[in-house]
Scaffold this motif. Sequence first.
Motif, short mmCIF file in Angstrom:
data_model
loop_
_atom_site.label_atom_id
_atom_site.label_comp_id
_atom_site.label_asym_id
_atom_site.label_seq_id
_atom_site.Cartn_x
_atom_site.Cartn_y
_atom_site.Cartn_z
N ILE A 61 -7.64 -2.54 -12.91
CA ILE A 61 -8.46 -3.37 -11.74
C ILE A 61 -7.35 -4.27 -11.03
CG2 ILE A 61 -9.39 -5.69 -12.17
CD1 ILE A 61 -11.21 -3.32 -12.15
N ASN A 62 -5.98 -4.84 -11.67
CA ASN A 62 -5.40 -5.46 -10.53
C ASN A 62 -4.92 -4.63 -9.84
OD1 ASN A 62 -5.01 -7.63 -11.52
ND2 ASN A 62 -3.85 -7.20 -13.59
N ILE A 63 -3.81 -3.22 -9.66
CA ILE A 63 -3.46 -2.19 -8.80
C ILE A 63 -4.73 -2.52 -7.44
CG2 ILE A 63 -2.67 -0.11 -8.24
CD1 ILE A 63 -1.54 0.41 -10.96
N VAL A 64 -5.67 -1.88 -7.82
CA VAL A 64 -6.71 -1.53 -6.78
C VAL A 64 -6.68 -3.15 -6.25
CG1 VAL A 64 -9.53 -1.04 -6.59
CG2 VAL A 64 -8.02 -0.23 -7.94
N ARG A 65 -6.81 -4.49 -6.91
CA ARG A 65 -7.26 -5.89 -6.70
C ARG A 65 -6.27 -6.20 -5.20
NH1 ARG A 65 -7.63 -8.71 -10.60
NH2 ARG A 65 -9.84 -8.89 -10.72
N ASN A 66 -5.03 -5.73 -5.94
CA ASN A 66 -3.74 -5.91 -5.30
C ASN A 66 -3.07 -5.52 -4.46
OD1 ASN A 66 -4.11 -8.47 -6.81
ND2 ASN A 66 -2.61 -7.58 -8.41
N GLU A 67 -3.08 -4.06 -4.44
CA GLU A 67 -2.43 -3.02 -3.49
C GLU A 67 -3.77 -1.98 -3.15
OE1 GLU A 67 0.53 -0.53 -5.65
OE2 GLU A 67 0.24 -2.41 -7.06
N GLY A 68 -5.34 -2.53 -2.80
CA GLY A 68 -5.63 -1.78 -2.52
C GLY A 68 -6.15 -0.14 -3.36
N LEU A 70 -5.54 2.52 -2.60
CA LEU A 70 -4.71 3.99 -2.73
C LEU A 70 -3.11 3.17 -3.39
CD1 LEU A 70 -4.55 4.26 1.38
CD2 LEU A 70 -5.76 6.16 -0.41
N GLY A 71 -3.42 2.23 -3.80
CA GLY A 71 -2.31 1.88 -4.99
C GLY A 71 -2.34 2.22 -6.27
N LEU A 72 -3.54 3.24 -5.96
CA LEU A 72 -3.11 4.14 -7.52
C LEU A 72 -3.29 5.51 -7.31
CD1 LEU A 72 -7.21 3.67 -8.71
CD2 LEU A 72 -5.41 2.49 -9.90
N TYR A 73 -2.62 5.26 -5.95
CA TYR A 73 -1.41 7.23 -5.78
C TYR A 73 -0.07 6.80 -4.77
CZ TYR A 73 -5.73 9.47 -6.44
OH TYR A 73 -7.28 10.01 -6.83
N GLN A 74 0.37 6.01 -5.55
CA GLN A 74 1.50 5.54 -4.85
C GLN A 74 2.23 5.87 -5.57
OE1 GLN A 74 2.77 3.38 -2.92
NE2 GLN A 74 4.70 2.61 -2.41
N GLY A 75 3.20 7.15 -5.07
CA GLY A 75 3.76 7.32 -5.79
C GLY A 75 3.64 9.13 -6.07
N LEU A 76 2.53 9.93 -5.68
CA LEU A 76 1.95 10.65 -5.82
C LEU A 76 3.02 11.79 -4.94
CD1 LEU A 76 -0.11 12.63 -6.71
CD2 LEU A 76 -1.32 12.41 -4.25
N SER A 77 3.12 11.90 -3.81
CA SER A 77 4.45 12.77 -3.39
C SER A 77 5.31 12.86 -3.40
CB SER A 77 5.06 12.13 -1.96
OG SER A 77 4.91 11.34 -1.52
N PRO A 78 5.65 12.61 -4.54
CA PRO A 78 7.53 13.43 -5.46
C PRO A 78 6.88 13.83 -6.34
CG PRO A 78 7.24 10.67 -4.74
CD PRO A 78 6.33 10.93 -4.64
N ALA A 79 5.35 13.06 -7.02
CA ALA A 79 5.27 13.68 -8.13
C ALA A 79 4.61 15.01 -8.47
CB ALA A 79 3.79 13.33 -8.73
N ILE A 80 4.01 15.43 -7.02
CA ILE A 80 3.17 16.61 -6.72
C ILE A 80 4.93 17.67 -6.44
CG2 ILE A 80 2.57 18.24 -4.05
CD1 ILE A 80 0.75 17.07 -6.05
N ILE A 81 5.99 17.15 -5.84
CA ILE A 81 6.90 17.84 -5.78
C ILE A 81 7.53 18.40 -6.71
CG2 ILE A 81 9.58 18.27 -4.97
CD1 ILE A 81 8.43 16.15 -2.35
N ARG A 82 8.11 17.21 -7.48
CA ARG A 82 8.28 17.81 -9.06
C ARG A 82 8.06 18.91 -9.47
NH1 ARG A 82 6.17 15.69 -14.26
NH2 ARG A 82 7.61 15.86 -15.70
N HIS A 83 6.54 18.96 -9.73
CA HIS A 83 6.24 19.81 -10.32
C HIS A 83 5.88 21.06 -9.95
CE1 HIS A 83 3.62 18.29 -14.13
NE2 HIS A 83 3.13 16.67 -13.12
N LEU A 84 5.88 20.99 -8.81
CA LEU A 84 6.36 22.82 -8.01
C LEU A 84 7.12 23.60 -8.90
CD1 LEU A 84 5.76 21.52 -4.11
CD2 LEU A 84 3.76 22.94 -5.64
N PHE A 85 8.37 22.16 -9.00
CA PHE A 85 8.93 23.37 -10.14
C PHE A 85 9.11 22.95 -11.72
CE2 PHE A 85 10.95 21.38 -6.33
CZ PHE A 85 11.92 22.42 -5.27
N TYR A 86 8.88 21.91 -11.98
CA TYR A 86 8.57 21.24 -13.31
C TYR A 86 7.70 22.68 -13.78
CZ TYR A 86 7.89 19.32 -17.60
OH TYR A 86 7.43 18.15 -18.49
N THR A 87 6.55 22.59 -13.31
CA THR A 87 5.41 22.91 -14.41
C THR A 87 5.98 24.67 -14.15
OG1 THR A 87 3.53 21.78 -13.95
CG2 THR A 87 2.20 23.91 -14.44
#
Length: 313
Positions: A61-68, A70-87
């Motif tokens: 709730i605090n993330i949405v309230r303070n960051e909007g 899209l704050g819930l997706y902060q760091g999604l791009s490196p997570a996707i890149i990681r999984h392109l190798f890791y998984t």
Amino acid sequence: MKSTQVQDPTHKKILLTSLSAMVAETTTFPIDITKTRLQLHSSSTTAKANAAASNAFKVAINIVRNEGFLGLYQGLSPAIIRHLFYTPIRIVGYEYLRGVVLVAQNQHSDAVSGSFSLSSKALVGGLSGVIAQVVASPGDVVKVRMQADGRLICQGLQPRYHGLRDAFSKIICAEGFGGLWKGVFPNMQRAFLVNMGELACYDHAKHLVIRNQIAYDNIYAHTLASIMSGLSATTLSCPADVIKTRMMNQTASKDGKLMYKNSYDCLVKTVKLEGAKALWKGFFPTWARLGPWQFMFWVSYENFRQIAGLSSF
């Protein structure tokens, strides 16, 4: 389990694994950032912050309230890149090693064709996870740092990194190329445990469900197996995940000192200051993420394989 599995085209498996991982990661990422913020929260924070971060729901709730939102997706791009190798490395690697071990067993013993003990699955799963994590660790470091940056924004401070490229560049400049592998050893420990629990349990549970005619090789069997593997993986990996997250997020102070010297030092300080329960901090959001993540991944992956004409995992 068919021996033809190891003969299926590897490039198709890699492609389908990456696609399934992207679907699962995007769907469950808000739970992951909630888990990360919980794990970074320590007893040294103020009482006000302690109340605000007392549980996963309040953190989200605090993330949405303070960051909007899209704050819930902060760091999604490196997570996707990681999984392109890791998984792909861990899933395809596990399946390949499983096939090799089965062939060796059937050639040198009177074992029933297709038999593969749970302990052997656990070892193969753990090793596949370690190899994959070493390769994908830079993406994990950047993901954790970008997820943690949201707390700075909440305090009215500038984030450390302004995007994926900026994060990679600043980490290399400030900490050297090796900085991208910060926390790699606790990360390897976590990867061994989570893949030992996830891959071995999913593989074993799915075939157990099918063999006992609880369900056929369909979405019901995949769902049951993914739930069991998610719980197993979370229980085994959560302590290593907490240590890994704190090690990867720390940066040197102005005098060059670090809060944690190594993963063992982080483990000792965490238990000493916060108690042993802190090692399972974020357990519920971790499990709440791993369960849906594995459901989304395995159901997608199994169906994609079927559509592509590949054998079942």
